[in-house]
Structures are given as C-alpha cells and as structure tokens.
Write a protein that holds these residues in place. Structure first.
Motif, PDB file in Angstrom:
ATOM      1  N   GLY B   1       0.815  -1.203   0.000  1.00 40.62           N
ATOM      2  CA  GLY B   1       0.000   0.000   0.000  1.00 40.62           C
ATOM      3  C   GLY B   1       0.852   1.258   0.000  1.00 40.62           C
ATOM      4  N   GLU B   2       0.190   2.390   0.030  1.00 40.85           N
ATOM      5  CA  GLU B   2       0.871   3.671   0.014  1.00 40.85           C
ATOM      6  C   GLU B   2       1.554   3.943   1.350  1.00 40.85           C
ATOM      7  N   ASN B   3       2.692   4.654   1.293  1.00 41.99           N
ATOM      8  CA  ASN B   3       3.417   5.077   2.489  1.00 41.99           C
ATOM      9  C   ASN B   3       3.807   6.533   2.304  1.00 41.99           C
ATOM     10  N   VAL B   4       3.480   7.365   3.273  1.00 41.00           N
ATOM     11  CA  VAL B   4       3.788   8.794   3.183  1.00 41.00           C
ATOM     12  C   VAL B   4       4.718   9.187   4.334  1.00 41.00           C
ATOM     13  N   GLU B   5       5.858   9.774   3.971  1.00 42.31           N
ATOM     14  CA  GLU B   5       6.807  10.263   4.959  1.00 42.31           C
ATOM     15  C   GLU B   5       6.747  11.787   4.988  1.00 42.31           C
ATOM     16  N   GLN B   6       6.747  12.362   6.185  1.00 49.05           N
ATOM     17  CA  GLN B   6       6.617  13.814   6.327  1.00 49.05           C
ATOM     18  C   GLN B   6       7.739  14.343   7.215  1.00 49.05           C
ATOM     19  N   HIS B   7       8.335  15.472   6.788  1.00 47.75           N
ATOM     20  CA  HIS B   7       9.424  16.097   7.544  1.00 47.75           C
ATOM     21  C   HIS B   7       9.336  17.612   7.460  1.00 47.75           C
ATOM     22  N   PRO B   8       9.723  18.339   8.525  1.00 47.20           N
ATOM     23  CA  PRO B   8      10.167  17.808   9.807  1.00 47.20           C
ATOM     24  C   PRO B   8       8.974  17.490  10.700  1.00 47.20           C
ATOM     25  N   LYS B  22       7.820  19.092   3.941  1.00 49.77           N
ATOM     26  CA  LYS B  22       8.016  18.207   2.793  1.00 49.77           C
ATOM     27  C   LYS B  22       7.466  16.812   3.049  1.00 49.77           C
ATOM     28  N   CYS B  23       6.919  16.221   1.996  1.00 46.28           N
ATOM     29  CA  CYS B  23       6.389  14.854   2.079  1.00 46.28           C
ATOM     30  C   CYS B  23       6.826  14.047   0.869  1.00 46.28           C
ATOM     31  N   THR B  24       7.060  12.772   1.099  1.00 49.20           N
ATOM     32  CA  THR B  24       7.326  11.854  -0.008  1.00 49.20           C
ATOM     33  C   THR B  24       6.301  10.730   0.050  1.00 49.20           C
ATOM     34  N   TYR B  25       5.999  10.166  -1.106  1.00 55.54           N
ATOM     35  CA  TYR B  25       5.057   9.055  -1.161  1.00 55.54           C
ATOM     36  C   TYR B  25       5.653   7.919  -1.967  1.00 55.54           C
ATOM     37  N   SER B  26       5.069   6.741  -1.822  1.00 51.10           N
ATOM     38  CA  SER B  26       5.703   5.563  -2.425  1.00 51.10           C
ATOM     39  C   SER B  26       4.956   5.022  -3.651  1.00 51.10           C
ATOM     40  N   ASP B  27       3.646   5.226  -3.704  1.00 55.75           N
ATOM     41  CA  ASP B  27       2.841   4.617  -4.764  1.00 55.75           C
ATOM     42  C   ASP B  27       2.690   5.575  -5.944  1.00 55.75           C
ATOM     43  N   SER B  28       3.263   5.214  -7.069  1.00 55.43           N
ATOM     44  CA  SER B  28       3.210   6.088  -8.247  1.00 55.43           C
ATOM     45  C   SER B  28       1.785   6.250  -8.771  1.00 55.43           C
ATOM     46  N   ALA B  29       0.853   5.411  -8.315  1.00 47.64           N
ATOM     47  CA  ALA B  29      -0.545   5.538  -8.744  1.00 47.64           C
ATOM     48  C   ALA B  29      -1.306   6.603  -7.949  1.00 47.64           C
ATOM     49  N   SER B  30      -0.706   7.135  -6.904  1.00 44.92           N
ATOM     50  CA  SER B  30      -1.366   8.192  -6.134  1.00 44.92           C
ATOM     51  C   SER B  30      -1.557   9.416  -6.997  1.00 44.92           C
ATOM     52  N   ASN B  31      -2.735  10.023  -6.911  1.00 44.07           N
ATOM     53  CA  ASN B  31      -3.032  11.119  -7.835  1.00 44.07           C
ATOM     54  C   ASN B  31      -3.672  12.331  -7.181  1.00 44.07           C
ATOM     55  N   TYR B  32      -3.776  12.317  -5.853  1.00 43.93           N
ATOM     56  CA  TYR B  32      -4.409  13.443  -5.159  1.00 43.93           C
ATOM     57  C   TYR B  32      -3.682  13.655  -3.840  1.00 43.93           C
ATOM     58  N   PHE B  33      -3.289  14.912  -3.587  1.00 44.64           N
ATOM     59  CA  PHE B  33      -2.420  15.199  -2.445  1.00 44.64           C
ATOM     60  C   PHE B  33      -2.962  16.417  -1.684  1.00 44.64           C
ATOM     61  N   GLY B 105       0.732  11.506   6.361  1.00 44.16           N
ATOM     62  CA  GLY B 105       2.027  11.610   7.007  1.00 44.16           C
ATOM     63  C   GLY B 105       1.811  11.744   8.505  1.00 44.16           C
ATOM     64  N   LYS B 106       2.894  11.696   9.269  1.00 39.47           N
ATOM     65  CA  LYS B 106       2.813  11.719  10.723  1.00 39.47           C
ATOM     66  C   LYS B 106       2.532  13.102  11.287  1.00 39.47           C
ATOM     67  N   GLY B 107       2.615  14.120  10.471  1.00 34.36           N
ATOM     68  CA  GLY B 107       2.298  15.467  10.924  1.00 34.36           C
ATOM     69  C   GLY B 107       3.522  16.304  11.252  1.00 34.36           C
ATOM     70  N   THR B 108       3.369  17.619  11.094  1.00 30.89           N
ATOM     71  CA  THR B 108       4.414  18.583  11.454  1.00 30.89           C
ATOM     72  C   THR B 108       3.809  19.606  12.394  1.00 30.89           C
ATOM     73  N   HIS B 109       4.412  19.738  13.558  1.00 31.93           N
ATOM     74  CA  HIS B 109       3.951  20.751  14.511  1.00 31.93           C
ATOM     75  C   HIS B 109       4.652  22.056  14.171  1.00 31.93           C
ATOM     76  N   LEU B 110       3.907  22.992  13.610  1.00 29.79           N
ATOM     77  CA  LEU B 110       4.458  24.290  13.220  1.00 29.79           C
ATOM     78  C   LEU B 110       4.249  25.291  14.349  1.00 29.79           C
ATOM     79  N   ILE B 111       5.348  25.880  14.800  1.00 31.55           N
ATOM     80  CA  ILE B 111       5.315  26.858  15.884  1.00 31.55           C
ATOM     81  C   ILE B 111       5.774  28.197  15.327  1.00 31.55           C
ATOM     82  N   ILE B 112       4.942  29.209  15.456  1.00 29.81           N
ATOM     83  CA  ILE B 112       5.303  30.540  14.981  1.00 29.81           C
ATOM     84  C   ILE B 112       5.739  31.362  16.200  1.00 29.81           C
TER      85      ILE B 112
END
Lengths: 115, 114
Positions: B1-8, B22-33, B105-112
């Motif tokens: 299945g699909e795997n999404v990595e998110q950083h930072p 930034k995020c990367t995905y593994s399944d080339s069939a993914s078409n909506y982000f 993805g696992k999420g990014t905690h954005l602090i301003i």
C-alpha cells in the motif's frame, strides 16, 4: 452549510465493552470515511461507505465495523474494547468519495478513552 | 500500500518568515495530495490540495508543489502569522476503483515565534 457533525464528542468506556459512534455528513455528501488518530500511529484509515455499502477498508481487526443509513449518516462500532483503542475517531465526508476528484471534509472527532 | 513520509516533525519559525514542510510518497498511482491543518481539539481542516496533473498551486500565502518523478510534494507558507501555529498533515490518495482512504504523514507541529 453545516459541517460534518460527530456524536458524542467524548466517551469513556472500560475494557471489554462496546461502543457506537455517530457521524452526520455535510448535506448532499454521500461518502463517509472513518479514521483513527493516535499519537503513535497518526491518522489511519478505517473504512469508507457510499450509498450504504462499504467500498473500502483499512487494516483494522474485525472488532471495528460500521454502517451507513439511507440518509448517508454513518455509525461506527467497536466491540470488545481494548486499551489500545483509545483514540480520536474522525469522520470525513465527500460528495462521491471518488479519489482524485473529490475533497474530504472532517468532523471534530469523538475522543474515546478506554480504561 | 501507500506510504507517506513527512518532515520535519517540528518546525519553529519567526513570525513573518516562511515555512516549508516536505512529504514523499511511495505509490506512483497516487493522484491526489491534500494538506490539512489541525488545531487543538478540532478535526483536520483542508487548506490546499493538488492533483497529479498539476505541478504547483497557490492560494494567497499558501502554495503546494508536486514532483511526480521524485514522488514528493511540499507545502510553503509565506509571511507566517501566529494563527498559522498548528499541526499540518500531508496525505496521498490512490484511486483504484471507488474511493481509497487517504494515507497521511505523521504530521508537522508548526510553531510561529512572535
């Protein structure tokens, strides 16, 4: 237009019990998806319903089940609760659920705590 | 299945500066982000999305870029404001007949920082 509503917002149960969560989609939306959110695993897809039929299912045990009614409202049931089922359960609705052409809108979630 | 990595996982920026997730995905069939913003005690709220036939999309201070070849997509927030503080999630959806659930993805905690 009202958003996705979920009831109840908070729930406390004990191990072994069962629980039913409810979701009312945005008016006109026929697809309802359920997700589990935990600090460790993040957001994970449970299942999706469209026109009262389950179209897709994530990798969760059979204790997790759901159904959808003719008015598109959906319920999710968890039987024989375990401590690890403590999570925020989110419902999302979209018009058709067709991947790539539709947008999912989330409700506020139901916070389930299992003691 | 699909795997999404998110950083930072956590990003702290000064008010007014830009933020990039930034995020990367593994399944080339993914078409909506889509990208979602989640504030404390609330469900995720869609802030912007991009489909695989588009390379970039902007909405005021928010932009998303997609590189299908490299299988990565990014969220750019310019002129950050205190109300941008939240957890941001990227997701990917693969269409194989009917609706497939989003993989997040696992999420990014954005602090301003003021």
């Amino acid at each position: 237009k009202a958003g996705v509503t979920q009831t109840p917002r908070y729930l406390i149960k004990t191990r072994g019990q069962q629980v039913t969560l409810s979701c009312s989609p945005i008016s006109g939306h026929r697809s309802v998806s359920w997700y589990q959110q935990t600090p460790g695993q993040g957001l994970q897809f449970l299942f999706e319903y469209f026109s009262e039929t389950q179209r897709n299912k994530g990798n969760f045990p059979g204790r997790f089940s759901g159904r959808q009614f003719s008015n598109s409202r959906s319920e999710m049931n968890v039987s024989t609760l375990e401590l690890g089922d403590s999570a925020l359960y989110l419902c999302a609705s979209s018009r058709t659920g067709t991947g790539g052409t539709d947008t999912q809108y989330f409700g506020p979630g139901t916070r389930l705590t299992v003691l | 299945g699909e795997n999404v990595e998110q950083h930072p996982s956590t990003l702290s920026v000064q008010e007014g500066d830009s933020a990039v997730i930034k995020c990367t995905y593994s399944d080339s069939a993914s078409n909506y982000f889509p990208w979602y913003k989640q504030e404390l005690g609330k469900g995720p709220q869609l802030i912007i999305d991009i489909r695989s036939n588009v390379g970039e999309k902007k909405d005021q201070r928010i932009a998303v870029t997609l590189n299908k070849t490299a299988k990565h997509f990014s969220l750019h927030i310019t002129e950050t404001q205190p109300e941008d503080s939240a957890v941001y999630f990227c997701a990917a959806l693969t269409s194989r007949g009917g609706a497939d659930g989003l993989t997040f993805g696992k999420g990014t905690h954005l602090i301003i920082q003021p």
